[in-house]
Scaffold this active site. Structure first.
Site, PDB file in Angstrom:
ATOM      1  N   SER A 164       0.706  -1.033  -0.335  1.00 23.37           N
ATOM      2  CA  SER A 164       0.136  -0.304  -0.009  1.00 23.37           C
ATOM      3  C   SER A 164       1.093   1.051   0.129  1.00 23.37           C
ATOM      4  O   SER A 164       1.927   1.200  -1.110  1.00 23.37           O
ATOM      5  CB  SER A 164      -0.858   0.331   1.126  1.00 23.37           C
ATOM      6  N   HIS A 183      -8.264  -4.679  -1.458  1.00 22.03           N
ATOM      7  CA  HIS A 183      -6.683  -4.080  -1.386  1.00 22.03           C
ATOM      8  C   HIS A 183      -6.289  -5.479   0.270  1.00 22.03           C
ATOM      9  O   HIS A 183      -6.951  -5.277   1.559  1.00 22.03           O
ATOM     10  CB  HIS A 183      -7.593  -2.401   0.043  1.00 22.03           C
ATOM     11  N   ASP A 211      -9.638  -3.003  -6.269  1.00 18.51           N
ATOM     12  CA  ASP A 211      -9.335  -2.434  -4.919  1.00 18.51           C
ATOM     13  C   ASP A 211     -10.206  -1.035  -4.576  1.00 18.51           C
ATOM     14  O   ASP A 211      -9.679   0.270  -5.305  1.00 18.51           O
ATOM     15  CB  ASP A 211      -7.497  -2.629  -4.690  1.00 18.51           C
TER      16      ASP A 211
END
Length: 403
Positions: A207, A362, A333
């Site tokens: 991320s 995600h 996502d």
């Protein structure tokens, strides 16, 4: 694929006549879920130059596997939420080290030294994975623990760079972190290479950690001191990610929670941060964008949040990356919308491979009816890290052939 096959239905009817209803319902439900999940199974799309593609097909066959998402996890939001509650927490013992930074601050590094490595008994040459967690994450996140477990199993060493203020350490200077500032990553990389100059180093970012890694690699070019990189669920465009997270459902499910964690951390370090920031104003932020407008962009000297987001977005920086990087994303996502993926730039960048699954959310990528342990993301990490370390010259030559 039809929801019911005639042969399966016939088996179910016969089974019902001789089996308690609760067992039957469970069996039928499991069958339906399996069929639904199978209908969703697709081979991920791999976007990269031919040389990199050939290397991955040979040494990282997971890119050719069909990814079958957990059938009761409908959609990226559910995948994202369920992972937090259902994924196992592998037992990992860390050795913590605090190092100083150039501005007088400190970084908390958590090491999994793997001293019992049979394949690499010499510490000086043991391959090392530097892991960069997500926005409010640290070395104790389940996705980090699984990555460490996979790497250690192959005989490698891991070191997790906790973002400032999130590793349990105190802030010594009024400075935290942002996706565009790679000074802390460079400090950690230099420290690792000073300790183990002969050991190959690979960076893995999740991320926001993936944004940091890509920004670091694009800025350092051939001087990154890494042999390769891997990103998982990276946000390619900060503007588009912000818009997606401000959609009503995403705002309720994710944005508010992450912003609350950020506010909590800032308040914990209030004594030193209030020297340079209006903390009370920051604590009124209710979205990540508001937090970045009031804190991050001000802290790092940007004229506006727009300038910060422009600098932080790695989507246009792929040509500057000089080492091979595999980037795994899911098309559903909620943090990184698919229309922001660099689908045209990746194939033209010899050192970047973009691997996109249709589902996964995600940092989710949950598969199987009971996705408690290893998942698709873990296999991608495991196979690529091993391929990069064990076939360094092949990977380098494959990407060089694309230039």
């Amino acid at each position: 694929m039809p929801l019911f096959h005639s042969d399966l239905w016939g088996v179910c009817v016969k089974y019902i006549s001789s089996t308690p209803c609760t067992v039957v319902l469970g069996a039928v439900t499991a069958s339906l879920l399996y069929l639904y999940g199978s209908s969703k199974a697709q081979v991920p799309v791999l976007m990269c130059a031919d040389g990199f593609r050939a290397f991955l097909h040979t040494h990282c066959p997971v890119v050719l596997e069909r990814f079958c998402p957990t059938p009761w996890c409908w959609g990226g939001r559910v995948q994202t939420l369920v992972r937090v509650f259902i994924k196992s927490c592998p037992a990992v013992t860390y050795r913590n080290e605090i190092i100083r930074t150039g501005d007088g601050g400190q970084l908390s590094l958590d090491w999994a030294d793997n001293l019992d490595s049979a394949k690499y008994p010499q510490s000086s040459s043991r391959p090392t994975v530097l892991i960069l967690p997500g926005l409010t994450g640290n070395s104790r996140q389940t996705y980090v623990l699984h990555m460490v477990q996979q790497a250690v199993r192959h005989g490698y060493r891991c070191v997790v760079m906790n973002n400032r203020g999130f590793g349990g350490e105190e802030l010594l200077t009024p400075l935290t972190f942002c996706a565009a500032n790679t000074q802390d990553v460079e400090t950690a990389v230099n420290h690792v290479k000073e300790l183990y100059p002969q050991a190959p180093l690979l960076g893995a970012g999740v991320s926001l950690g993936g944004m940091l890694l890509l920004n670091y690699l694009s800025r350092k070019g051939r001087d990154s001191k890494m042999i390769s990189g891997l990103t998982l669920s990276v946000s390619w465009n900060s503007f588009e990610s912000s818009k997606s997270l401000e959609q009503p459902i995403n705002k309720l499910l994710f944005n508010r929670h992450l912003t609350s964690n950020l506010r909590h951390t800032i308040n914990r370090h209030r004594k030193i941060l209030e020297k340079v920031i209006d903390i009370d104003h920051v604590l009124k932020a209710r979205t990540i964008r508001e937090f970045d407008e009031r804190f991050t962009s001000v802290m790092f000297g940007y004229k506006s949040c727009i300038d910060y987001y422009q600098d932080a977005s790695p989507c246009n920086k792929l040509p500057q990356i000089a080492v091979p990087v595999l980037c795994l994303n899911a098309a559903d996502d909620p943090f990184s919308p698919k229309h922001a993926f660099p689908v045209t730039l990746a194939p033209r960048s010899p050192n970047v491979a973009l691997l996109v699954t249709s589902h996964g959310g995600h940092i989710g990528f949950l598969e199987g009816l009971f996705p408690h342990g290893e998942g698709y993301m873990d296999r991608v990490f495991s196979q690529f890290v091993r391929a990069a370390f064990e076939h360094q010259e092949d990977l380098k030559e494959a990407c060089s052939s694309d230039k």
